[in-house]
Every structure is written in C-alpha cells, then in structure tokens.
Design a protein around this motif. Structure first.
Motif, short mmCIF file in Angstrom:
data_model
loop_
_atom_site.label_atom_id
_atom_site.label_comp_id
_atom_site.label_asym_id
_atom_site.label_seq_id
_atom_site.Cartn_x
_atom_site.Cartn_y
_atom_site.Cartn_z
N LEU A 163 34.25 37.03 41.15
CA LEU A 163 34.61 36.17 42.22
C LEU A 163 34.90 37.04 43.15
CD1 LEU A 163 33.56 33.77 43.74
CD2 LEU A 163 36.54 33.64 42.88
N VAL A 164 35.46 38.34 42.51
CA VAL A 164 36.39 39.28 44.19
C VAL A 164 35.14 40.66 44.27
CG1 VAL A 164 38.06 41.01 44.02
CG2 VAL A 164 38.25 39.08 42.83
N LEU A 212 40.79 46.10 48.12
CA LEU A 212 40.38 45.35 47.10
C LEU A 212 39.29 45.05 46.01
CD1 LEU A 212 42.16 43.28 43.87
CD2 LEU A 212 41.98 41.35 46.10
N GLN A 213 38.04 44.73 47.47
CA GLN A 213 37.42 44.41 46.77
C GLN A 213 36.09 45.55 45.80
OE1 GLN A 213 33.59 43.30 49.64
NE2 GLN A 213 33.61 41.69 48.85
N ALA A 214 36.48 46.84 46.64
CA ALA A 214 35.95 48.07 46.46
C ALA A 214 36.25 48.60 44.75
CB ALA A 214 36.03 49.06 47.25
N SER A 215 37.37 48.62 44.22
CA SER A 215 38.08 48.78 43.38
C SER A 215 37.32 47.89 42.15
CB SER A 215 39.61 48.29 43.93
OG SER A 215 39.75 48.71 41.87
N VAL A 216 37.45 46.32 42.62
CA VAL A 216 36.86 45.70 41.33
C VAL A 216 35.75 45.81 41.36
CG1 VAL A 216 36.35 43.58 41.11
CG2 VAL A 216 38.78 43.92 41.90
N GLN A 217 34.61 46.19 42.49
CA GLN A 217 33.10 46.48 42.13
C GLN A 217 32.75 47.65 41.40
OE1 GLN A 217 31.73 46.35 45.74
NE2 GLN A 217 31.58 44.86 46.36
N HIS A 218 34.20 48.81 41.85
CA HIS A 218 34.46 50.56 41.51
C HIS A 218 34.28 49.48 38.97
CE1 HIS A 218 34.96 54.72 40.34
NE2 HIS A 218 34.03 54.54 40.96
#
Lengths: 283, 283
Positions: free
Chosen positions: B34-35, B69-75
């Motif tokens: 979701l993030v 935050l989103q970039a971190s989760v995507q990574h």
DNA sequence: TCTCGACTGGAAGATTCGTTCCAACTATAG
DNA sequence: CTATAGTTGGAACGAATCTTCCAGTCGAGA
C-alpha cells in the motif's frame, strides 16, 4: 519473471507495434519495477522515446492509459511478492517445473563450483593453442552439447572437429590424429564403449586428452590428462546436460579471452558476412 | 516480510508516536504494498486517519516526506522481488567462474520460472501426439541444443526430425510438412532470417508451431501458436543456451511422462540392443 | 521527384498528488 | 471549570504527473 498479464498482451500486439512502441515494450518486459514504481517520463527515458509513445502503447495494449498499465503491473508484482516470501521458507517443490528447477540449479552450481581455476586455465590453454587441432568426442546422449561446443569454438578458431559418423569414419579420423592435437571427450555414466576405446587409442597416440565426465572414477578420467566433472541429476528419464553445457560455456569464454585479438577479427569477418547478406535480423 | 529499513525506524520511534501515527505505522508494516504502490490518501484511509498524519509520520521517521518513505519501501520491495536468494549466498562475483555461475543460475531460474503450467502442458501434448511428426528448426547458434532435444525425443518416440542441411534441403522438407505436424523453432535475438522465413512458411501450411525464443517481441513469437521464453545472459562472447537446454529437459520429461508405456517399451528395446552388443559400460 | 500516410516527440492542458497551514478537538493540569 | 499544550483532519496551495493535441520527420509508392 515478467508479469503474465502484460506479457500476454504484448505478445498479442507483437506485430502491430511501431518501432518506438516496441522499445518501450521491451523495457516493460525487462524492467517491470520501472513501470510499477516509476512514471511515464522514467519509462520514456529508459526506452529513449517520448512520453506520448508510452501512453500510446498502454492504450494499444487495451489499458486505460499508462495508469491502467501501471496498475496491472503493480498487481502482478504484488502477487509475486507474497508467494516469493512463503516459498523461501518452503523449499519443497511439489510441481514438476519446480522440481526440475531445483535439479538444474543444483547441476549448474555443483558443476561450476567443482571447477578449479588451475584446471580451467590448463584446459583453456590447450584449447586455445595456436597450431593444434581440437577434436571433440561425445557419447550419444551428450551429442548435442558436444556439437554446441564445437560450434562455439569454431566461431573463435579454426580446426575444431566433432568426431562422429559411423564407426569406420571415426577410426579413420582417429588414425590421423597428431600428437600435437587436443581431444575433448564428453561422456557420462553408462559410458559408450566406442567412445572410451576411441579416446584410449587417441591417448595412446600421444594426443592430449581432457575428459568431461560425471566422476573421477569414470574410465574416461583414468586415461585423460585432465578431468572436469559435471553433475547431471535430472527429474526426467535422461541425464541432464545443463551442467555440462554451463561448463562448456566457461571453457568457450576462456578461449575467447585468450584469443581475443584473433577471435574478434574472426567474429568481425563473420559479422560483415552476415551484414552483407542480411542473414540476421534484430526484430 | 516487512521492509527492514522502515521497520527499524518505526521501532526506534515507537514510544514517541501519537495514536493516529501508530495506526498508520501499523498499516505500513502490515501492508507495505500500500505504501509502495498507493498514495497518501490510500494510506490515510486504510489507517482511518488524515493525510497530514501520514506525512507527519514519514517526517518523524526521518524521511523526506511521504515521498522518501515510499522510495524506501519500494527499494526494499524491489530487492525482495529479484531472485536474490541465490545470489546472496555467493560471496562475490570477482572470479570468472563465479560470474559465469551467477549468469547460468539466473538463466535457469528465470527460464523455468517463466514457464507456465498450461503452456507446458499444451506443448507437451502436441509433442506427444501419436500420429504427428515433430520437426525442430533452430538458428545456427542453438544448433547443438536443438540436436540434443531431437535426440532425447527420438529416444521416446518416432518421427522427430531436425530441419537442417542446406537451404534447398530445408525448403524441400518444409514443403512436405502436413497440417498435422508440429514444428519447434528455437532462435534467439539476432534471429536467423532463414529460420524465421522457414517457420513462417511452415505456419502458413497449417503446421502447429511452438517458438522457443528470448522475448515475446521476437518475430518468432508473432507467428507461433505457443511461445516459450528463455533467458540467455552470458559472461562470454555468445549467448548461453543453458536455460534453453533446461527448458528442453522439462519438455522431454513431460513427453516421457505422457508416453510412459510406449516410451518404456522403446527404451527397453534400446536397452536390450545395447546389452546384446555390450556397447554400454558401467565403469 | 513529389505526395501521402504513418510515426514520433515536444508542449500545453487537465488532473492528481504531496505538502503545508490552520481551525477544531481532546486531554490534562491547575 | 478553565486554560494550555498536544493532537487531528480538512482545505488550499504548489508541484508533479498523465493525457491530449499538433507540427515536424521519415519512408513508401506513384
């Protein structure tokens, strides 16, 4: 590993895609994360195309704009995420494909790990020796892999031959071997008698022999100057030669590295020949 | 399963979180997709909070807004998506053998994972069909693998042929194809023009075609009834056909399974022939 | 050589999204 | 009961993105 949904649609639209759209489609297949996480501009840059082309492709594939395409890829990726984590805990492969996957991964891994650098260097040196002739001898079961090796080596150097045909022809060829020649013999358990005997007579003639076989206890190993072992476990009825082919690739790459100058020249000539007859196509 | 990066930061900030922020953090941990794929509004709704709370949480965790935050989760998600499980075990990719190992493992893994059960079953069914003739057509680079496949299939059934020889011979053979026949075409990028054209004319004659190629965008895929894709990355000068061979093994095993009775009979006859001439040896 | 059609990418317009601000609300201490 | 600090979510603003339109370009065919 590309998402099935988009892969399906791209495959269906294959013929009706324009060049720029095709470039975008390739990026979509090869780097799904870029679609899932990125933007239209990212995709366009990666495909060296304009943003409009990206949107047009999405529409052509039946999606509601790039947003629809992105949603589809995200959905596929998300579904691949959960099972991936759960499958890691559960190494048991129930389905046939998974079983084969484990076997073949193990074959490649075992074969290449068992390959020692010095042995590799020695074999490569002999295969790349300038004035020697290379002969490849193979059991019936690994005939195709042997031909693959011969074909690859022939692209790099001259005088690579597959010892096959009928028994008489092979014996004639073997009788013509010189002591400066190199013999590569590929044969696994349930060894072909004629292969062993042929290799033995060649060895008796002073030919340098490398054995690619399944065990150091193989009769091939007994008469070879170097032995490279391969793993050939299989989920099917026959031995798997995936490990053998992987080993062959390493050897070929080693030879290419050693013969860089001559080989690139050779490859260039072949390339220009292909170009002039346009016998190869990119798409 | 939750990304390590954010989990770490959430744990650190644990005590200083307000109730609404805590609800958001729970969603972040439990539903990372979701993030990664969603928006601020999506997260806010899932956590029954306002959008501002989501942004505040991201800032409290040390990220540069929700975007960070989103970039971190995507990574984190992207790294979980790759078949990194096999690569991580490898200490490094410094030596040549290790590099080849990684390439070949990836080829096998990618190729077999991309194989869908229904596609496999369909192709196997055609290859095992009783009265059809099977023809294998291959580009020059994969000639050996094609021969390997033909050899394996011939051990299981009759009427398996490799389409090769000179151009005239191939054209003659193609002209003799029946609509009940099956054509397996193997060719990767830098497609051999004559292979494509031969396959096309065969397809025009009503022959059922399966393409084994490197992409759904291949010209082969455009004219085939079924397409199986293979990975062929290589550390050497040529494409690696290890993945292709692994795929071939799966197909052969499938055919063997379908033809169990006839095949075992065939194999038994071959076995006794070998026995009588003692052409095979165990050690 | 010229024309027509298809293809392509830049740019403007429309929409969505992330961020920030602020008023309303709650809880706690005095 | 009141005041204050903290918390919360709605709304506006600005930025980024997606979409659409259109002029320029290329190639095939007459």
């Amino acid at each position: 590993m590309p998402p099935v949904e988009v892969a399906e649609r791209i495959g269906r639209a294959n013929t009706s895609l324009t060049p720029a759209e095709r470039r975008v489609a390739e990026v979509v297949l090869e780097r799904p994360q870029l679609v899932a996480f990125g933007t239209v501009a990212d995709l366009a840059e990666a495909a060296s195309s304009g943003a409009a082309t990206v949107v047009r492709l999405a529409g052509k594939l039946g999606y509601d704009g790039f947003t629809g395409l992105q949603a589809s890829v995200q959905h596929s990726l998300a579904s691949q995420l959960r099972p991936a984590a759960e499958r890691i805990r559960e190494p048991a492969a129930t389905d046939a494909i998974g079983r084969h996957l484990q076997f073949e991964l193990d074959n490649v891994s075992t074969t290449l790990r068992a390959l020692e650098a010095v042995a590799l260097a020695d074999v490569v040196a002999h295969l790349a020796a300038p004035k020697c002739r290379v002969h490849v001898l193979s059991g019936d079961a690994s005939n195709g892999v042997a031909r693959q090796m011969v074909g690859d080596l022939l692209a790099l150097r001259d005088d690579v031959h597959l010892l096959d045909g009928n028994d008489v022809a092979v014996r004639r060829k073997v009788s013509q071997l010189r002591s400066s020649d190199v013999l590569v013999t590929i044969d696994l358990r349930r060894y072909d008698r004629w292969v062993i005997e042929t290799a033995r007579s060649a060895r008796a003639g002073g030919v340098w022999c490398v054995a690619i076989t399944d065990s150091l206890l193989s009769p091939l190993a007994a008469l070879a100057d170097r032995t490279l072992t391969v793993a050939a476990a299989s989920g099917g009825p026959f031995d798997s030669h995936v490990g053998t082919l992987a080993l062959s690739n390493v050897l070929v790459a080693g030879v290419a590295d050693r013969l860089r100058l001559q080989a690139t020249d050779r490859l260039d000539r072949a390339e220009s020949a292909w170009q002039s007859t346009s016998s190869l196509m990119d798409r």
